[in-house]
Design a protein around this motif. Structure first.
Motif, short mmCIF file in Angstrom:
data_model
loop_
_atom_site.label_atom_id
_atom_site.label_comp_id
_atom_site.label_asym_id
_atom_site.label_seq_id
_atom_site.Cartn_x
_atom_site.Cartn_y
_atom_site.Cartn_z
N LEU A 93 0.82 -1.20 0.00
CA LEU A 93 0.00 0.00 0.00
C LEU A 93 0.86 1.26 0.00
CD1 LEU A 93 -2.80 1.30 0.17
CD2 LEU A 93 -2.68 1.06 2.66
N VAL A 101 2.24 1.78 -3.45
CA VAL A 101 1.24 2.34 -4.36
C VAL A 101 1.10 3.84 -4.15
CG1 VAL A 101 -1.21 2.36 -4.94
CG2 VAL A 101 -0.04 0.19 -4.63
N GLU A 102 1.06 4.27 -2.89
CA GLU A 102 0.93 5.70 -2.60
C GLU A 102 2.15 6.47 -3.12
OE1 GLU A 102 -1.68 7.09 -1.42
OE2 GLU A 102 -2.81 5.32 -0.81
N GLU A 126 1.92 6.77 -6.86
CA GLU A 126 0.93 7.76 -7.29
C GLU A 126 1.49 9.17 -7.16
OE1 GLU A 126 -3.92 8.17 -6.92
OE2 GLU A 126 -2.77 7.16 -5.35
N SER A 138 -8.11 -2.48 1.11
CA SER A 138 -7.63 -1.11 0.93
C SER A 138 -6.52 -1.06 -0.12
CB SER A 138 -7.14 -0.54 2.26
OG SER A 138 -6.61 0.75 2.10
N LEU A 139 -5.64 -2.08 -0.11
CA LEU A 139 -4.58 -2.15 -1.12
C LEU A 139 -5.17 -2.31 -2.51
CD1 LEU A 139 -1.68 -2.54 -2.15
CD2 LEU A 139 -1.83 -4.94 -1.43
N GLU A 141 -8.13 -1.37 -3.54
CA GLU A 141 -8.78 -0.11 -3.92
C GLU A 141 -7.74 0.94 -4.31
OE1 GLU A 141 -11.58 2.59 -4.85
OE2 GLU A 141 -11.87 0.45 -4.41
N SER A 142 -6.65 1.01 -3.58
CA SER A 142 -5.60 1.98 -3.90
C SER A 142 -4.96 1.67 -5.24
CB SER A 142 -4.54 1.98 -2.80
OG SER A 142 -5.08 2.42 -1.56
N ARG A 192 -7.33 2.81 -7.87
CA ARG A 192 -7.32 4.28 -7.95
C ARG A 192 -6.06 4.78 -8.64
NH1 ARG A 192 -6.92 5.50 -2.84
NH2 ARG A 192 -4.70 5.99 -3.01
N ALA A 193 -4.92 4.14 -8.38
CA ALA A 193 -3.67 4.55 -9.01
C ALA A 193 -3.72 4.31 -10.52
CB ALA A 193 -2.50 3.80 -8.39
#
Length: 326
Positions: free
Chosen positions: A147, A150-151, A154, A227-228, A230-231, A234-235
């Motif tokens: 996660l 990924v952040e 992004e 959550s991972l 979904e992230s 989103r990315a």
């Protein structure tokens, strides 16, 4: 092998483990098998003298999901994350011992034995829940690490988009899918088995507490994995939006350039026609420079003035600068 509650850790042959399983009151035994089963390999249940326990599945490679309770014992196939792969630890628990079997190295077991002095499990069932909790912890760590990656990706995309970021996002999305698809079937089976056991009135209060803690941990881990996922989605959406934005910028620049040169193209085509007026009346050099060249210069100046007044030119230059940075 680890003798409990003193926590004495020893290594030995499978024959020694067989003797200790038959006589010890409180024992943890871990068996590491080769990563690939050899032809003619004897079942580990036979080597440990557990034929009567009906555990022929113990150590079998194709065994993927299992969580069942029988009599005073239980059988589990526990998934755990080791770097970028998922390993499965076979666990057999009774009132006297906890036996784990896995193929190849399993760092999970080392983490569990390291927690023994701190946790001081009171019996083999408490040792089992310590194993289950540590397995969930490996999933949680993998999900949180992915996660954060990924952040970070992004953030990098919004600063400077690069093609290799798409590959890294795809790898992280695959990691999320691997975590979810390997944990969810086990969680469903284990939840059903444990819930059925807890509903028995004779289930001890201490073990009910262990079950509640395990459930809470498993739910948190599943939430982290979701959550991972979904992230990651989103990315990918952010990357697609950035690509679409760049394409729109290119289209806008082409539209602006076309708007500038469209009148010039019309004049060039018009004066390139061979009809009587152009060939008979417009023969002087002054008329040629005035109409053929002067009109184009006037139209070009008008177009540049309009671009300047509407600030489209500045926007065009800024877009060109962004493309150069990429």
């Amino acid at each position: 092998m680890m003798s409990m509650p003193e926590g004495t850790l020893t290594r030995g042959h499978v024959s020694e483990a067989r003797e200790r399983l038959a006589t010890s009151r409180f024992l943890f035994v871990d068996v590491e098998l080769p990563e690939e089963s050899a032809p003619g390999e004897q079942p580990i249940a036979h080597l440990l003298g557990l034929e009567a326990e009906d555990v022929a599945w113990l150590g079998r490679e194709e065994e993927s999901v299992r969580a069942e309770i029988f009599g005073d014992g239980g059988a589990f196939v526990v998934p755990a994350v080791d770097t970028d792969r998922v390993i499965r630890v076979h666990a057999l628990v009774t009132e006297r011992y906890l036996l784990t079997v896995h193929r190849g190295p399993a760092p999970l077991i080392g983490n569990v034995t390291a927690r023994f002095p701190l946790e001081s499990p009171s019996d083999s069932v408490a040792m089992l829940f310590l194993l289950l909790d540590e397995a969930m912890e490996t999933y949680r760590r993998a999900a949180v690490q992915a996660l954060l990656e990924v952040e970070d990706l992004e953030d990098e995309m919004f600063r400077r988009r690069q093609p290799e970021q798409l590959y890294r996002l795809a790898r992280l999305r695959r990691t999320a899918a691997l975590l979810h698809h390997t944990l969810l079937p086990y969680h469903r089976v284990a939840e059903e088995t444990v819930t059925r056991r807890v509903m028995n009135r004779g289930f001890q209060e201490e073990r009910q507490r262990l079950v509640r803690e395990y459930r809470r941990t498993a739910n948190v881990v599943l939430a982290d994995i979701e959550s991972l996922q979904e992230s990651a989605r989103r990315a990918f959406g952010s990357y697609s939006s950035l690509v679409s934005g760049d394409q729109n910028g290119v289209i806008n620049r082409l539209a602006v350039v076309s708007t500038i040169f469209l009148p010039l193209t019309f004049l060039t085509g018009f004066f390139g026609m061979n009809f009587a007026y152009l060939t008979d009346e417009l023969e002087s050099r002054a008329v040629f420079w005035l109409l053929a060249v002067g009109l184009q210069v006037v139209f070009l100046l008008i177009a540049l003035y309009v671009l300047h007044r509407t600030r489209l030119w500045r926007r065009l230059r800024e877009d060109d600068g962004d493309l150069d940075d990429e």
